[in-house]
Scaffold this motif. Sequence first.
Motif, PDB file in Angstrom:
ATOM      1  N   ASN A  44       0.880  -1.476  -0.483  1.00 19.35           N
ATOM      2  CA  ASN A  44       0.127  -0.224  -0.096  1.00 19.35           C
ATOM      3  C   ASN A  44       0.505   1.318  -0.189  1.00 19.35           C
ATOM      4  O   ASN A  44       1.761   1.452   0.897  1.00 19.35           O
ATOM      5  CB  ASN A  44      -0.342   0.144   1.599  1.00 19.35           C
ATOM      6  CG  ASN A  44      -2.322   0.923   1.345  1.00 19.35           C
ATOM      7  OD1 ASN A  44      -1.839   2.105   0.653  1.00 19.35           O
ATOM      8  ND2 ASN A  44      -3.748   0.797   2.044  1.00 19.35           N
ATOM      9  N   PRO A  45       0.785   2.101  -0.889  1.00 15.24           N
ATOM     10  CA  PRO A  45       1.769   3.617  -1.097  1.00 15.24           C
ATOM     11  C   PRO A  45       1.337   4.165   0.604  1.00 15.24           C
ATOM     12  O   PRO A  45       2.599   4.988   0.825  1.00 15.24           O
ATOM     13  CB  PRO A  45       1.531   3.757  -2.271  1.00 15.24           C
ATOM     14  CG  PRO A  45       0.223   3.057  -2.493  1.00 15.24           C
ATOM     15  CD  PRO A  45      -0.739   1.861  -2.393  1.00 15.24           C
ATOM     16  N   PHE A  46       0.313   4.207   0.586  1.00 10.44           N
ATOM     17  CA  PHE A  46      -0.245   4.423   1.694  1.00 10.44           C
ATOM     18  C   PHE A  46       0.424   4.775   3.362  1.00 10.44           C
ATOM     19  O   PHE A  46       0.286   4.896   3.873  1.00 10.44           O
ATOM     20  CB  PHE A  46      -1.685   5.222   2.128  1.00 10.44           C
ATOM     21  CG  PHE A  46      -2.355   5.490   0.244  1.00 10.44           C
ATOM     22  CD1 PHE A  46      -2.405   4.943  -1.028  1.00 10.44           C
ATOM     23  CD2 PHE A  46      -2.156   7.085   0.000  1.00 10.44           C
ATOM     24  CE1 PHE A  46      -3.445   5.404  -1.643  1.00 10.44           C
ATOM     25  CE2 PHE A  46      -3.041   7.607  -0.803  1.00 10.44           C
ATOM     26  CZ  PHE A  46      -3.720   6.674  -1.457  1.00 10.44           C
ATOM     27  N   TYR A  47       0.879   3.057   3.359  1.00 15.05           N
ATOM     28  CA  TYR A  47       1.925   2.926   4.282  1.00 15.05           C
ATOM     29  C   TYR A  47       3.144   2.914   4.436  1.00 15.05           C
ATOM     30  O   TYR A  47       3.580   2.764   3.282  1.00 15.05           O
ATOM     31  CB  TYR A  47       1.393   1.413   4.387  1.00 15.05           C
ATOM     32  CG  TYR A  47       2.099   0.363   5.359  1.00 15.05           C
ATOM     33  CD1 TYR A  47       3.699  -0.094   5.343  1.00 15.05           C
ATOM     34  CD2 TYR A  47       2.331   0.925   6.262  1.00 15.05           C
ATOM     35  CE1 TYR A  47       4.267  -0.776   6.346  1.00 15.05           C
ATOM     36  CE2 TYR A  47       3.061   0.183   7.445  1.00 15.05           C
ATOM     37  CZ  TYR A  47       3.986  -0.072   7.756  1.00 15.05           C
ATOM     38  OH  TYR A  47       4.336  -0.854   8.674  1.00 15.05           O
ATOM     39  N   ASN A  48       3.647   3.992   5.343  1.00  8.60           N
ATOM     40  CA  ASN A  48       4.825   4.105   5.318  1.00  8.60           C
ATOM     41  C   ASN A  48       5.359   2.924   6.115  1.00  8.60           C
ATOM     42  O   ASN A  48       5.176   3.075   7.476  1.00  8.60           O
ATOM     43  CB  ASN A  48       5.238   5.217   6.191  1.00  8.60           C
ATOM     44  CG  ASN A  48       4.445   6.145   5.222  1.00  8.60           C
ATOM     45  OD1 ASN A  48       4.734   6.632   3.728  1.00  8.60           O
ATOM     46  ND2 ASN A  48       3.682   7.783   5.779  1.00  8.60           N
TER      47      ASN A  48
END
Lengths: 748, 141
Positions: free
Chosen positions: B113-117
Amino acid sequence: FCFIMELCGATRLGYFGRSQFYIALKLVAVAQSGFPLRVESINTVKDLPLPRFVASKNEQESRHAASYSSDSENQGSYSGVIPPPPGRGQVKKGSISHDTVQPRTTADPQEPASPVVSPQQSPPTSPHTWRKHNRHPSGGNSERPLAGPGPFWSPFGEAQSGGSAGDAVWSGHSPPPPQENWVSFADTPPTSTLLTMHPASAQDQTTVRTVASATTANEIRRQSSSYDDPWKITDEQRQYYVNQFKTIQPDLNGFIPGSAAKEFFTKSKLPILELSHIWELSDFDKDGALTLDEFCAAFHLVVARKNGYDLPEKLPESLMPKLIDLEDSADVGDQPGEVGYSGSPAEAPPSKSPSMPSLNQTWPELNQSSEQWETFSERSSSSQTLTQFDSNIAPADPDTAIVHPVPIRMTPSKIHMQEMELKRTGSDHTNPTSPLLVKPSDLSEENKINSSVKFASGNTVADGYSSSDSFTSDPEQIGSNVTRQRSHSGTSPDNTAPPPPPPRPQPSHSRSSSLDMNRTFTVTTGQQQAGVVAHPPAVPPRPQPSQAPGPVVHRPVDADGLITHTSTSPQQIPEQPNFADFSQFEVFAASNVNEEQDDEAEKHPEVLLVEKASDPASSLRVAKTDSKIEEKTATSAPANVSKGTTPLAPPPKPVRRRLKSEDELRPEVDEHTQKTGVLAAVLASQPSIPRSIGKDKKAIQASIRRNKETNTVLARLNSELQQQLKDVLEERISLEVQLEQLRPFSHL
Amino acid sequence: MAVCVAVIAKENYPLYIRSAPTENELKFHYMVHTSLDVVDEKISAMGKALVDQRELYLGLLYPTEDYKVYGYVTNSKVKFVMVVDSSNTALRDNEIRSMFRKLHNSYTDVMCNPFYNPGDRIQSRWALFAVHALFLQGLPC
């Protein structure tokens, strides 16, 4: 209006589901445009102007207005309402209600606005159309409809103050709000702004987003108008999304990488956590990139969320990437688990076929297909691979089929394999050697078993008469004869070929090829011998003793040779001829009926040749003649059946004859067309086989084939016996070793 | 059947930790924390060999009278720790391995998930849904 409600099923549901709402809107539009209110009208009247709703904040409405603008007069007020929707949204709840009130009261002022707005809103017209539709009918009813829409709007997202009584129904409506939410999403700017933005949005992503959201909201709403599917993406919305997708990734079939998507969606100003959730929902294949479908789903969810919808826990069906289906995404919005889109419910069509049915169809299809391509690629590939895989097995057959019809598996798979090989080889040699192929196929049937042996030895056979190799190589193919004959008899040129087991044939296949080389017919005897010799070493897959293959090899060799020679002969089914040959031989032997042979000869002139060729080989197998005989009888039986020839004579006869014929064949091979020679030989050898050789190449071929088959069978048998011998020897050795081991202990 | 599952970052702080609701969560958190030492010990021991040959599954880290603690480490030094009930003798090593594998898959999904850092606490209720299945059946479906 009540009628509308009824039509759209609201009354059925007791509330306005989204789809109902859409339907209702459409109906309104229909009514407003003066069309008879019928469900069909929705579908048919594509261009139904958007119903004019008083409370239109939705872009949808504005879109409607746009489409409407032409109509507008009466609708003016409504259209005015329509445009607002986008602007509306939650933020504007108050305004919405306000609007709704307004329309009711002051349709006109809005109207001008809406027409203005609507033209601007191009894409997400569908929702608008909905709205407009609704508006229209309501327009017809003057205030009431407005009130209707009004309340409609209000539930939508805002508590629209109440419109008229009818509104109550509307207000009861919950799904609409989301749409309005969308609208609000886009919404913040006033509707007009929205509308203006809308066109501009195309260029500006952010703006677009808002607009998009509005439009999408509208679209979504519209689409969700399909029955109970709040998550459906309308055409306009979809179009919008696709445009957005293009701005990021020009290739519609490509992917948007996660980082780009992240950036894009971050612009929507949703909290990261929600975006993360949206991502998880929409990245269906979990690859970190978004396909068009996934992107649309994500966008849709963003829009929804912006409009106040809660994100679902699972991806709604309508948003599922269309892995399979090309239809509209009219889903029931159930489990995300379903990959394919379920067709929209019955209601959906009517609702979906609003003014933009074509759009719906084209777009979803386009999108779906494109996305399906993307998302489905894996599936398709996998499925394709599966299918291909399956078909790979089949090809073996076709080849062989061409060569010879795969005989029924009468006996163990070996035979089957042989057949396969036959087929294969048959295909290999389709050209010149079709007859040969036929024969080889027959032989190969038998040889399949032997083929293992053949392989080794057969490698020399470059003809590719793998079939023949397989023939010979399979000593065990006792049954092959039978099968082959069957195939002969039964089969017709090319065909039937039961798909032999793929794996097995291969080894034999190679063998057969080697045999083919042998068959090149240069050396009948020599070849055969060589073949025989070659076989023994070659027993790779089949632990069969080489002997069996040997003879078998011979046979195929001969057969090959014959076949090559007889290439001239017509070949019916390359493989088959082989069978035919055998059968013929047997037939001959049994019935001494030449005619039969002729019949078969027609088919299998080469078979005869092959058989003849195989006969010499079979000579080696005299020992096995018994088995062969049995086989022959067996095979002959089928052959008989197929050919309708007289029952074969006792097996031994054919076998013997075959042997003889083989011998004869060899020398004769080179003669005549060789086929004839072979056939002649074969025929000559076989008492029952009249010397039709000269005349009937086919007969010769058939006999050759038969011989080959016999050879194969014998070879197979041979190999089997040898294998058994080996096993026994091994046992003996192991026992001896044990004994020796025990001895020391005894000493101790 | 796991009673506690934890995902520990490379720096040994938890990214995700969840216990079966009925249990005393703090106890499990403590157990996980202490098991990290064992994990590190195992990693360092294995680290002598080439990293690629390192086995991801660490196996039983240590047993207590009530529980067994299993460990799994990814190539990026993210550790998964699972505490299972000792009474669950039916759980065999292979099952534990498969559980870890599924956990690893879920973790990679989260990563995708790109929104997960990376390094953030894992708050995705979606991606780690499978983890709940671990608790229920011991094997995510």
